[in-house]
Design a protein around this motif. Structure first.
Motif, short mmCIF file in Angstrom:
data_model
loop_
_atom_site.label_atom_id
_atom_site.label_comp_id
_atom_site.label_asym_id
_atom_site.label_seq_id
_atom_site.Cartn_x
_atom_site.Cartn_y
_atom_site.Cartn_z
N LEU B 583 0.83 -1.20 0.00
CA LEU B 583 0.00 0.00 0.00
C LEU B 583 0.86 1.25 0.00
N VAL B 584 2.10 1.11 0.46
CA VAL B 584 2.99 2.27 0.47
C VAL B 584 3.27 2.65 -0.97
N PRO B 585 3.22 3.95 -1.27
CA PRO B 585 3.47 4.37 -2.66
C PRO B 585 4.81 3.86 -3.16
N ARG B 586 4.82 3.50 -4.43
CA ARG B 586 5.98 2.89 -5.03
C ARG B 586 7.24 3.74 -4.84
N ALA B 587 7.05 5.04 -4.97
CA ALA B 587 8.22 5.93 -4.87
C ALA B 587 8.84 5.83 -3.49
N GLN B 589 8.55 3.30 -1.46
CA GLN B 589 9.16 1.96 -1.36
C GLN B 589 10.56 1.96 -1.93
N ALA B 590 10.68 2.59 -3.09
CA ALA B 590 11.96 2.55 -3.80
C ALA B 590 13.04 3.28 -3.02
N ARG B 591 12.60 4.29 -2.23
CA ARG B 591 13.60 5.07 -1.52
C ARG B 591 14.27 4.26 -0.40
N PHE B 592 13.50 3.34 0.17
CA PHE B 592 14.06 2.56 1.27
C PHE B 592 14.58 1.22 0.76
N GLY B 594 17.04 -2.45 1.56
CA GLY B 594 16.88 -3.68 2.33
C GLY B 594 16.92 -3.45 3.82
N LEU B 595 17.69 -2.45 4.25
CA LEU B 595 17.87 -2.24 5.68
C LEU B 595 16.55 -1.91 6.35
N VAL B 596 15.79 -1.04 5.69
CA VAL B 596 14.50 -0.65 6.27
C VAL B 596 13.59 -1.86 6.33
N ARG B 597 13.60 -2.61 5.24
CA ARG B 597 12.73 -3.79 5.23
C ARG B 597 13.15 -4.78 6.32
N LEU B 598 14.46 -4.87 6.52
CA LEU B 598 14.96 -5.76 7.56
C LEU B 598 14.49 -5.30 8.94
N ALA B 599 14.57 -3.96 9.14
CA ALA B 599 14.13 -3.41 10.41
C ALA B 599 12.65 -3.68 10.61
N LEU B 600 11.88 -3.45 9.54
CA LEU B 600 10.43 -3.69 9.64
C LEU B 600 10.15 -5.16 9.91
N ALA B 601 10.90 -6.03 9.20
CA ALA B 601 10.68 -7.47 9.40
C ALA B 601 10.98 -7.84 10.84
N THR B 602 12.07 -7.26 11.39
CA THR B 602 12.40 -7.53 12.78
C THR B 602 11.25 -7.13 13.69
N ALA B 603 10.72 -5.94 13.41
CA ALA B 603 9.60 -5.47 14.22
C ALA B 603 8.42 -6.42 14.12
N VAL B 604 8.15 -6.86 12.87
CA VAL B 604 7.02 -7.76 12.68
C VAL B 604 7.22 -9.06 13.45
N VAL B 605 8.46 -9.60 13.36
CA VAL B 605 8.73 -10.86 14.07
C VAL B 605 8.52 -10.66 15.57
N LEU B 606 9.06 -9.58 16.10
CA LEU B 606 8.92 -9.33 17.54
C LEU B 606 7.45 -9.18 17.91
N LEU B 607 6.72 -8.42 17.08
CA LEU B 607 5.29 -8.21 17.34
C LEU B 607 4.53 -9.53 17.35
N THR B 608 4.81 -10.34 16.33
CA THR B 608 4.10 -11.62 16.24
C THR B 608 4.39 -12.48 17.45
#
Lengths: 578, 872
Positions: B583-587, B589-592, B594-608
């Motif tokens: 849902l995040v605008p493509r532009a 997304q493109a700016r961030f 792997g690191l951001v995605r990794l951070a987000l994934a970490t957050a998701v894992v912790l949250l879950t």
């Protein structure tokens, strides 16, 4: 494809059917899958971070003095202790039924769960247990009385109570404050005497015993070589008798001296009353440390914390290894690793030199390389089995038969020991050194070698002055990695010489100073033993965490050193390249 | 050089300055020395490599080798009155003693055959009509014509005599080195002392049992504590009445006299015409057997001593064959049966549910052993193990083992000798003595490991007391009659189980992490993550074992439902997060990267994970009927909810693919613009997920209604130290290795392949999954293999966290015992060169072989990979 459709939004429907655009774009970017991959990395990192945090946190907080809570339960029972941890649990229905209305509502509001905490009550000699679970709803009052004292003793674990009196030289003195100079001085003096007794027992009496044993063995070896009826045996027997008699006199004197000190110490005791009022008298020399846990300044806390660390690093273990220090284990690990390096470094380097510089590169060398790589993957326990069967039983047994016949049937080298452990681990880690050295050797440019040879240097001169110095960083890295692997390995040592409690260090003041045949203690085995084999794993847990932290520091430290050395020497040689 | 000088012109010009070109001797010597040292050192390490394997194999080899016959000696039989009721020898084989039916005790020196004078029994000139002795041979019972019984002891007394106290006038016995004083044997031993062996014989007074008829058959056992022995014996008299009797010795405290009281019970079911050829009774005196020559065996259940019951009558010699010999093996639960056609069978008394007998046990033929060419005449059980010997009518004696059913040795008689009349094992099972009326023969042999064959180690073996052949590892127990059960299969299975579950956990995480690091993150992230992972690989496994066993196992036990749900919830949460990310605008997304995605994934894992922890009680109620442990052992609830949860991903995937195939084009068209594509994608995902959930629940309902259950098998009764914990803890050890090696393989894929793929318009994901991963496939395979090698050999984690139960089942919540853990646990107790010691070496060799295969495979694949990438 995306770009095509983006650039030509007016493309015919014909084209968009064969080249479906936007949504496929979502799919082709594989977003859910990349997230799964990212999640895997995140999970891996979290696992590692969690593990490190768990060990480091527990390792650091273990020695911090905790307050002593005195709890009065609804039933009237009083207990005092340090809070260890808490958890939520589901009380049994009949327990809940007996609770007061408010407590019952609380539990029901929590979905049937309640909180309870574990307190370390100590006083194992009085009540036969040193931990107790207390449920939150059971606690009527709690307080932190300033005169509650935690006493670390030589045996029975900690004592928690109030000081109610002491005896000095057999006469009782009314002292109720542990900071009272009379108490402090008497305690210090008793501990000094205790240390003196220990010294007497270890050095004087132990030394005399060792000498008597030495004389007996000499007599036995004459008996074995000359026979019992021979003249020389008879003469040796007479000498032995006289020497043994003289030594026995020394022995008696030292024993009497020690006994006198023990007698003196019997007159110095302290009496404590626990939270319930039961009194317990403890000999002053059996008190390692005591402090009023609820009456400590920051400075006191830091002092106790540091003192405990120092005790941990420098003292012998007590209480089946669950308290006291790990000095023998630390020393054993260190000695064993050092000996292992002495064995592994020359062989590993020489083999790598052979494979890289001397052997003709062909099928055979390729095969040997596969074998070396394979050896690196052989389970460590297999090396342990080999070490036991080959080193200890076969080689050691032969050594015993040839050189130590007078000691048979009790084995000298024919059982696990420091030497065999080091050799076993050397065998285990030799592939690491070989691979690292080979890599380092192959990284030395051919041109340098050829230049050296062209200048007239011999092959060995080339290797010694040109190749080895340049390969040194790599070789050192390999050796340090081997040390790290060796220091952390436990399984093979369990078969070839590690023990729960070694009577003496492998290096000491009696001839020949380095006792390669002695069994030794090891940090890794200490963890296994205390965490897994001790009477009360709860009591040993803090100790295991600190030991674990220490072992991890040693192993990680060596690994980091390897990385640092590699980097430093790399830059040094990088500038020297031509 | 010298020739150059010779041919130089005489002295026309001054010779130019020449530097000596000889290399200094020291340099040459050093060079040579270095050469030799390095060659020798290098070769020695290579020799060591193979030495290990050879040494292990050499220690193992005796397990499977045949025994050896050390010697055979014969001597004339000291002819006495009647046949020999007993032949016995001492532990050191220095003396052989015989007892005849008339009570005559005679002894000979075993090595020389010289007669010794020893005390005899006094039967007042009468002759025993039947005699029996206990398995060790030192307790005897005689039955007489008048129906009386006498007990006797024959023992070898062994004393150590200091050389100074040596009695005078000892004569040498042959050239054996032994000495004698006429009645005892003196043997000099290594310590300089003398070992004196003499015979002590004592006989008790006659005891009457109910009958006055001559005793025809008797068997005798002594049980109970040593200070108050209970002697049990069974007799058959000439009238054909079988009796079970017990004699208790009571000492009168006042007079000091011993009184023996005999109680007797009659055994039913023996008809008048039955001629019992053998009677047997066991140690506990609760089993009695009567055998007839025709093969009929009557088994009595005498657990109630006063009222023995005929439990079973069977025919163990079918057809026209005749039963010639029957004996208990030590442990007294199996019977060895020899027949006149040469066949030898072992019968086990086994509990069977549908047994037609009164006590629920049946006697069944368990093992059929190699046949003698002619009829069997004697069977002799060994005194320590399950060995026994059979002798046939031609005098051949075969030594066999009951459990492994193997034929260990064939002993040939002296030429022309008759079939043995008695056959006896020496106390240490290292010799056999046979006697055939005119002479006796002593065979000495060395059979160190009779119980092991390839069959018992790797196959199913039927042990005494077991209902059927099994794979069992049980190396020690409390009792003497215990037989070690040494099958490696449960241990190999344990190793495979631990490896399987740990790889199941580690491989997805390690490979996923490696791919993400190599393809989706920048060099800076990589520079941090990779060394950290490598450092983790060096973490001592004892630390992991400790944390798994002491910290994780209790936590996992108390929060097991949360842990299990987390395994499903983490991937689901990540996918859900990915959909949201669309849902995040493509532009943006493109700016961030792997690191951001990794951070987000970490957050998701912790949250879950925390969501799982918080929701655990609720989830436990939904899926596990409120109590996981009770649920998983099958006590409460149904598996409907969990089954639905397990079916859901499959149904989801099916749905997703189906919609792609059937309505794909329509859906694509519906997602008109890139800006809405993400939203539409999420909507589609949610709709599919819900639909899949409904269908999964329905399907689960149907399966459960049909009687299906996910419990049993992989999900079964929970114990604290289990495979789940082992898999998780081993993951810590294996993930870093697989991660590093596979990450190396991925980064080794040449950059131009990536560039080409991206240049053709493929996305990064497409490039990764279709180009990079296939190119690195062999490297990744090698990584998994290396990880597997580590998992197979890992010791401390399995020792501490696996519970060490050598059971064969796939239950995720049960423990296991791996080869490595077994070695670590049992090796310190194994006696050098014992069977257990060699078995543990075999375990080590097996482990060596397993890792050798896995690592060689990895190495070969890796070399191929290197060549492949070099060619690209």
């Amino acid at each position: 494809m995306t770009s095509t459709s983006n650039l030509a939004p007016t493309a015919s429907s014909n084209l968009s059917r064969t080249v479906p655009a936007k949504a496929d774009d979502v799919r082709s970017r594989g977003e859910p899958f990349t997230w799964l991959l990212g999640g895997a990395l995140a999970l891996g990192c979290l696992m590692i971070a969690g593990l490190l945090a768990l060990v480091v946190w527990n390792g650091f907080v273990t020695f911090i003095p905790k307050p002593i809570e005195v709890l009065t339960e609804n039933s009237g029972a009083i207990s005092a202790g340090e809070r260890v941890r808490q958890e939520s649990f589901r009380p049994a229905p009949d327990v809940v039924a007996k609770l007061s209305a408010t407590a019952r509502e609380n539990v029901a509001g929590n979905g049937g769960y309640a909180t309870r905490f574990l307190i370390k009550t100590g006083n194992f000699d009085l009540y036969g247990e040193d931990f107790k679970w207390v449920a939150d709803f059971d606690v009527a009052t709690r307080s932190l009385p300033r005169d509650m004292v935690l006493v670390e003793r030589m045996e029975w674990g900690p004592l928690i109570g109030r000081l109610i009196g002491m005896t000095v030289d057999g006469t009782s003195v009314a002292v109720t404050d542990i900071a009272d100079p009379r108490f402090v001085d008497a305690h210090r003096a008793a501990r000094d005497r205790w240390r003196k007794i220990a010294d007497l027992e270890r050095d004087d009496i132990g030394g005399i015993n060792a000498r008597i044993e030495q004389e007996r063995l000499e007599l036995r070896s004459i008996e074995l070589s000359e026979g019992r009826g021979s003249e020389s045996y008879r003469r040796a027997a007479v000498t032995y008798e006289s020497v043994a008699a003289a030594l026995a006199k020394d022995h008696q004197r030292s024993t009497a001296e020690a006994a006198a000190l023990v007698d003196t110490n019997k007159g110095f005791t302290a009496t404590f009353a626990d939270a319930q009022g039961t009194s317990k008298t403890v000999a002053l020399d059996a008190i390692v440390r005591l402090y009023a846990a609820n009456d400590l300044s920051w400075f006191d806390k830091i002092a106790i914390y540091l003192a405990r660390w120092w005790e941990f690093l420098s003292d012998d273990p007590r209480e089946a290894n669950t308290e006291g220090g790990v000095w023998p284990a630390l020393f054993g690990t260190f000695t064993m690793t050092l000996l292992m390096v002495v064995a592994v470094a020359p062989f590993g380097i020489v083999t790598a030199l052979y494979l890289r510089e001397y052997a003709r590169q062909g099928r055979f060398v390729a095969f040997v390389r596969i074998c070396v790589n394979n050896l690196a993957g052989v389970p460590s326990i297999v090396y342990g089995v080999f070490g036991l069967g080959f080193f200890a039983y076969l080689v050691g047994g032969t050594i015993d038969e040839v050189f130590f016949q007078e000691r048979l049937p009790s084995p000298t080298f024919g059982t696990g020991g420091l030497l065999w452990s080091s050799l076993t681990l050397a065998l285990l880690t030799v592939p690491v050194v070989i691979v690292a050295t080979e890599e380092a050797l192959s990284a030395v440019p051919r041109s340098i070698r050829e230049a050296s040879l062209a200048c007239g240097a011999s092959k060995w001169q080339t290797i010694k002055y040109v190749v080895l110095p340049r390969a040194m960083p790599g070789i050192l890295t390999g050796i340090i990695l081997a040390m790290a692997r060796g220091a952390g390995e436990v399984a093979p040592l369990m078969l070839v010489g590690v023990v729960k409690l070694a009577p003496a260090l492998p290096i000491d003041g009696t001839f020949p100073f380095i006792h390669l045949e002695r069994s030794f203690m090891h940090l890794g085995f200490h963890i296994y033993d205390v965490g897994f084999q001790s009477r009360n794993s709860e009591a040993g847990k803090p100790m295991v965490f600190v030991t674990t932290m220490l072992l991890m520091t040693v192993v990680f430290g060596m690994n980091l050193a390897a990385i640092l050395i590699r980097n430093r020497l790399k830059t040094r040689f990088a500038t020297a390249a031509f | 050089m010298s020739s150059e000088r010779d041919t130089a012109p005489p002295a026309a010009q001054p010779a130019p300055y020449r530097r000596a070109k000889e290399t200094a001797a020291a340099v040459l010597i050093a060079d040579k020395a270095a050469d030799w040292t390095i060659r020798a050192g290098g070769m020695s390490v290579i020799v060591a490599v193979f030495g290990i394997m050879v040494f292990l194999a050499e220690v193992v080899a005796p397990l499977l080798m045949d025994g050896a016959l050390d010697g055979r000696s014969s001597a004339p039989w000291p002819r006495s009155e009647g046949r020999a009721a007993l032949i016995a020898t001492d532990e050191n084989l220095s003396m052989i003693a015989t007892v005849s039916d008339s009570g005559q005790v005679s002894a000979v020196h075993a090595a020389s055959g010289e007669r010794l004078v020893v005390p005899s029994f006094e039967f007042d000139g009468r002759q025993a009509t039947a005699a029996a002795h206990t398995l060790t041979g030192n307790q005897m019972a005689f039955g007489f014509e008048d129906g009386s019984i006498r007990f006797a002891n024959v023992e070898f007394k062994i004393e150590l005599i200091e050389s100074e106290a040596r009695p005078a006038g000892l004569k040498p016995l042959g050239d054996s080195g032994d000495l004698t004083d006429g009645s005892s044997v003196f043997t000099p031993i290594a310590t300089g002392q003398l070992r004196k062996v003499s015979v002590v014989a004592a006989v008790g007074g006659p005891q009457m049992i109910a009958s006055r008829q001559p005793i025809r058959a008797i068997d005798y056992r002594v049980g109970g504590p040593a200070e108050r022995p209970v002697r049990a014996f069974v007799t058959v008299d000439a009238a054909g009445v079988g009796r079970l009797s017990r004699a208790e010795t009571r000492k009168n405290m006042v007079t000091g006299r011993e009184r023996i009281s005999v109680t007797t019970a009659e055994l039913p079911g023996l008809d008048a015409g039955v001629a019992v050829s053998a009677a047997l009774i066991n140690d506990q005196a609760d089993q009695v057997y009567f055998a007839e020559t025709s093969g009929t065996v009557r088994r009595y259940d005498a657990r109630d001593f006063s009222n023995p019951v005929l439990a079973e009558t069977i025919d163990i010699a079918p057809g026209a064959t005749k039963l010639t010999s029957i004996a208990f093996l030590i442990g007294e639960q199996s019977l060895v049966v020899g027949r006149d056609d040469g066949s030898v069978d072992i019968y086990f008394r086994v509990a069977r549910d549908n047994a037609a007998t009164t006590d629920g046990y049946v006697l069944i033929p368990a093992k059929s052993l190699e046949r003698h060419p002619v009829g069997v005449v004697r069977i002799a059980p060994a005194q320590r193990g399950k060995m026994f010997a059979t002798a046939d009518a031609e005098g051949d004696v075969w030594v066999r083992h009951g459990t492994s059913a193997q034929l260990l040795l064939k002993l040939a008689p002296e030429p022309g000798a008759a079939a043995p009349a008695s056959l006896v094992f020496a106390p240490r099972d290292n010799a056999l003595i046979s006697q055939n009326g005119t002479q006796f023969t002593l065979w000495r042999f060395d059979l160190p490991h009779p119980e092991t064959t390839i069959g018992t180690i790797f196959g199913r073996t039927w042990y005494e007391g077991y209902a059927e052949p099994t794979f069992t590892w049980q190396s020690s127990a409390g009792s003497d009659a215990f037989e070690p059960k040494l099958s490696l299969i449960p241990l190999i299975f344990g190793t495979l189980k631990a490896t399987f579950y740990s790889l199941l956990f580690a491989v997805p995480i390690a490979l996923g992490a490696a791919i993400f690091t190599a393809e989706f993150t920048g060099p800076r992230v990589r520079a941090v993550v990779k060394p950290t992972m490598e450092l983790m690989a060096s973490l001592p496994s004892v630390v992991l074992g400790f944390i798994a066993a002491i910290i994780l196992a209790p936590i996992a036990e108390s929060a097991i439902s949360a842990v299990l749900i987390a395994f499903g919830a983490i991937p689901a949460g990540l996918i859900f997060a990915a959909c949201l990310w669309q849902l995040v605008p493509r532009a943006t997304q493109a700016r961030f990267g792997g690191l951001v995605r990794l951070a987000l994934a970490t957050a998701v894992v912790l949250l879950t994970v925390s969501a799982c922890a918080v929701l655990a009680p609720t989830l436990e109620n939904i899926f596990f009927a409120g109590d996981f442990k009770a649920w998983v052992s099958g006590a409460t609830g149904t598996s409907k909810a969990l089954l639905a949860l397990m079916l859901w991903p499959a149904v989801f995937a099916g749905f997703w693919l189906l919609t792609n195939a059937v309505v794909g084009a329509w859906v694509m068209r519906a997602m008109k613009t890139p800006s809405t594509a993400g939203r539409d994608y999420l909507a589609r995902w949610v709709v599919t997920a819900l639909a899949a959930a409904v269908i999964a629940v329905l399907a689960a309902q149907i399966v459960v209604d049909l009687g299906g259950d996910v419990r049993g098998g992989v999900l079964d009764t929970f114990v604290q130290r289990n495979s789940l914990i082992v898999g998780f803890a081993m993951g810590f050890a294996v993930i870093p290795i697989i991660y590093t090696v596979s990450e190396d393989a991925l980064t080794a894929v040449p950059e131009h392949l990536r560039a080409a793929s991206l240049g053709l318009g493929a996305t990064q994901w497409q490039t990764t999954i279709r180009v990079v991963v296939p190119a690195a496939m062999s490297g990744i395979f090698a990584a998994v293999m290396v990880g597997m090698g580590r998992a197979v050999g890992e010791t401390m984690i399995v020792v501490m966290a696996a519970g060490n139960t050598p059971i064969i089942d796939w239950n995720l919540f049960a423990g296991l015992r791996a080869l490595s853990a077994n070695i670590a646990v049992e090796m310190p107790e194994a006696v050098r060169d014992s069977t257990l010691y060699r078995m543990l070496f075999l375990a080590a060799l097996t482990l060596f072989a397993m890792t050798f295969v896995v690592n060689t495979l990895a190495e070969v694949v890796r070399l191929r990979f290197r060549k492949q990438t070099a060619a690209m």
